[in-house]
Design a protein around this motif. Structure first.
Motif, short mmCIF file in Angstrom:
data_model
loop_
_atom_site.label_atom_id
_atom_site.label_comp_id
_atom_site.label_asym_id
_atom_site.label_seq_id
_atom_site.Cartn_x
_atom_site.Cartn_y
_atom_site.Cartn_z
N HIS A 289 0.82 -1.21 0.00
CA HIS A 289 0.00 0.00 0.00
C HIS A 289 0.86 1.25 0.00
CE1 HIS A 289 -3.38 2.67 1.27
NE2 HIS A 289 -4.04 1.83 0.49
N GLU A 290 1.99 1.21 0.68
CA GLU A 290 2.90 2.36 0.66
C GLU A 290 3.39 2.62 -0.77
OE1 GLU A 290 5.90 1.33 3.41
OE2 GLU A 290 4.74 1.91 5.19
N ALA A 291 3.70 1.56 -1.49
CA ALA A 291 4.13 1.74 -2.88
C ALA A 291 2.99 2.31 -3.73
CB ALA A 291 4.60 0.41 -3.46
N GLU A 292 1.76 1.89 -3.47
CA GLU A 292 0.63 2.45 -4.21
C GLU A 292 0.45 3.93 -3.90
OE1 GLU A 292 -2.71 0.08 -3.16
OE2 GLU A 292 -1.98 -1.72 -4.20
N VAL A 293 0.65 4.32 -2.64
CA VAL A 293 0.56 5.74 -2.27
C VAL A 293 1.64 6.54 -2.99
CG1 VAL A 293 0.81 7.38 -0.37
CG2 VAL A 293 -0.52 5.28 -0.04
N ALA A 294 2.87 6.01 -3.00
CA ALA A 294 3.97 6.71 -3.68
C ALA A 294 3.72 6.80 -5.18
CB ALA A 294 5.29 6.00 -3.40
N ALA A 295 3.16 5.75 -5.78
CA ALA A 295 2.85 5.78 -7.20
C ALA A 295 1.79 6.83 -7.49
CB ALA A 295 2.37 4.41 -7.67
N GLN A 296 0.79 6.95 -6.63
CA GLN A 296 -0.24 7.97 -6.83
C GLN A 296 0.33 9.37 -6.66
OE1 GLN A 296 -3.16 7.67 -8.08
NE2 GLN A 296 -3.62 9.85 -7.89
N ALA A 297 1.28 9.53 -5.75
CA ALA A 297 1.94 10.83 -5.60
C ALA A 297 2.67 11.22 -6.88
CB ALA A 297 2.90 10.81 -4.42
N ALA A 298 3.32 10.24 -7.52
CA ALA A 298 3.98 10.52 -8.80
C ALA A 298 2.96 10.86 -9.87
CB ALA A 298 4.81 9.31 -9.22
N ARG A 299 1.83 10.17 -9.86
CA ARG A 299 0.79 10.48 -10.85
C ARG A 299 0.19 11.87 -10.61
NH1 ARG A 299 -0.16 4.74 -10.53
NH2 ARG A 299 -1.48 5.01 -8.68
N MET A 300 0.12 12.29 -9.35
CA MET A 300 -0.37 13.64 -9.08
C MET A 300 0.62 14.68 -9.60
SD MET A 300 -1.52 15.42 -5.48
CE MET A 300 0.17 15.72 -4.98
N ASP A 301 1.91 14.46 -9.38
CA ASP A 301 2.91 15.38 -9.93
C ASP A 301 2.82 15.43 -11.45
OD1 ASP A 301 3.82 15.94 -7.40
OD2 ASP A 301 5.47 14.49 -7.46
N LEU A 302 2.54 14.28 -12.07
CA LEU A 302 2.38 14.25 -13.51
C LEU A 302 1.15 15.04 -13.95
CD1 LEU A 302 3.48 13.13 -16.18
CD2 LEU A 302 2.10 11.07 -15.78
N ALA A 303 0.07 14.94 -13.18
CA ALA A 303 -1.14 15.69 -13.50
C ALA A 303 -0.89 17.19 -13.39
CB ALA A 303 -2.27 15.26 -12.58
N ARG A 304 -0.06 17.59 -12.45
CA ARG A 304 0.26 19.02 -12.31
C ARG A 304 1.02 19.55 -13.52
NH1 ARG A 304 2.30 18.66 -6.02
NH2 ARG A 304 0.26 19.02 -5.02
N LYS A 305 1.72 18.67 -14.21
CA LYS A 305 2.46 19.08 -15.40
C LYS A 305 1.65 18.93 -16.69
CE LYS A 305 7.12 18.02 -13.67
NZ LYS A 305 7.73 19.35 -13.94
N ALA A 306 0.41 18.48 -16.55
CA ALA A 306 -0.38 18.20 -17.75
C ALA A 306 -0.60 19.44 -18.59
CB ALA A 306 -1.72 17.57 -17.37
#
Length: 456
Positions: A289-306
């Protein structure tokens, strides 16, 4: 003493001695425990290894790891380039290739994501691999605990069937005694009927236990991916676990205090706080679950760059009839005119998903702490129950049966007193086996929650 009474007393005493000699007290607690062998040599560990090797659930988790790993490369790769071939500037009134403006073209274009987007996409995919791998470990740990639970259930049923068989020996002997007395006109027919009824009750118990054993065997074999009726040879609770559950000698058993409900002293299980800390540090479910949280954090950073523009770069070569060939170069970028309606909402979605995962992770920690506490309590409850059975309940039950048997033959007690004492002792023996099985299963569940071995 009359000859008939001497014979029946000797016969009943022999049967009682057979039962009493196998009652699990003190040094006899390992009637259903295995020999002192290295941990890797225990039968249950071999079955755990076999289950992990053959389990379709584990194979499924392995393939999910492979699938996640295969997504890493594509996630950060450039989009495929676009090849274009065409004709430009063909006149409408007089179609053909002769006009000096008409040209045939061939070109190639490539989209270049804004710097930083590709590494974030790759990072998110790599973290998904970590999550899948941790989930694979969790699957193996869950399977190991399930195999151990089913195995210890099987050991309990086998031990209980042994107890029934030993008690049947006593009851059948009492049947012979009452029938002999009745034939000699020194006993009542009611005693014969009571003894036979008790024997029938034990036979019914054998049927119940045998069917429950078949169900436990089928459950274990399902985990091992083999036919339901595949036999398992003499299941037992390994000696280190049995010794951790209850001391070898009743004299070595101590309670933490004299108050009712006090726990048994010198517990081999680490303190609850230590176990909870180890569970939070080692649990593969939390790691996933920690890895899933970290992956979602990376996806959020990616969304900020969209909203940052991707670049479309294209090169085109044009050939004209009777005129010089031409070449074109073009760079284009999207205009984020719908940023508020699209990119901002994508960021909000990613942020909400991340917040949900973080809250879920906190909830998982609370649930894990509660589970570790429950398993710890279950183990200590089993230890206390075993200690009471070994130090007090079973010895008193044995003494009561011996006393009732002597009184029965001296005429100061009736047959019912013997049968009631026998039934009580039977219940105590089964309770002992049940508590030992509960301790072993609780330990397996605790190790699953902690993600590591618990006993030193």
């Amino acid at each position: 003493m009359p000859r008939q009474s001497t014979f029946t007393l000797a016969l009943t005493a022999a049967a009682l001695g057979l039962v009493a000699s196998t009652i699990p007290v003190g040094a006899q607690v390992l009637d259903r425990a295995g020999p002192a062998l290295p941990a890797s040599a225990f039968a249950v560990d071999s079955l755990v290894a076999l289950a992990i090797e053959r389990s379709p659930t584990v194979r499924e988790a392995v393939q999910r790891v492979e699938a996640a790993r295969a997504r890493v490369g594509p996630s950060g790769a450039l989009p495929d380039p676009m090849l274009g071939v065409g004709i430009r500037n063909v006149p409408i009134r007089d179609p053909g290739l002769g006009d000096f403006m008409t040209m045939t073209t061939v070109g190639i274009g490539q989209r270049l994501p804004f710097p930083g987007k590709r590494p974030l996409a790759t990072r998110a995919a790599e973290l998904e691999v970590e999550a899948a791998d941790a989930q694979l470990q969790a699957t193996r740990v869950d399977l190991a605990a399930a195999v151990r639970r089913a195995y210890y259930d099987l050991a309990f049923f086998d031990g209980s069937l042994d107890v029934v068989e030993r008690n049947q020996t006593l009851v059948l002997t009492l049947v012979q005694v009452t029938e002999s007395r009745y034939a000699a006109a020194s006993g009542a027919q009611g005693d014969v009927l009571e003894a036979r009824l008790d024997a029938a009750g034990l036979t019914e118990e054998v049927i119940v236990l045998a069917e429950a054993r078949r169900a436990a065997l089928a459950e274990l074999n399902a985990l091992l991916d083999r036919p339901s009726d595949t036999p398992v040879e003499e299941p037992y609770v390994p000696e280190p676990i049995a010794r951790a559950a209850v001391a070898v000698s009743p004299e070595r058993i101590r309670f933490t205090s004299a108050t009712v409900g006090a726990r048994v002293a010198d517990s081999p299980v680490p303190p609850l706080e230590d176990l909870q800390a180890r569970a939070i540090a080692n649990s593969p479910v939390l790691r996933a679950h920690e890895a899933e949280v970290a992956a979602q954090a990376a996806r959020m950073d990616l969304a900020r760059k969209a909203h940052l523009p991707d670049f479309d770069l294209s090169v085109e070569y044009a050939q004209r009839v009777d005129n010089a060939d031409m070449m074109s170069l073009m760079v284009s970028v999207p205009i984020p005119v719908h940023r508020a309606a699209r990119q901002h909402q994508e960021v909000a979605e990613a942020r909400a998903d991340l917040a949900a995962l973080e809250a879920g992770h906190h909830a998982m920690i609370n649930e894990l702490n509660a589970e570790v506490a429950a398993r710890h309590t279950e183990i200590e409850r089993a230890r206390s129950q075993l200690a009471l059975l070994v130090t007090s309940i079973v010895p008193q039950g044995r003494a009561a049966l011996e006393s009732a048997t002597v009184a029965f033959h001296t005429g100061t007690a009736d047959l019912m007193a013997v049968l009631e004492s026998q039934a009580a002792l039977y219940d105590y023996e089964v309770a002992y086996l049940s508590a030992l099985s509960d301790f072993a299963k609780g330990l397996a569940d605790l190790e699953r929650a902690v993600g590591a071995e618990v006993l030193p």
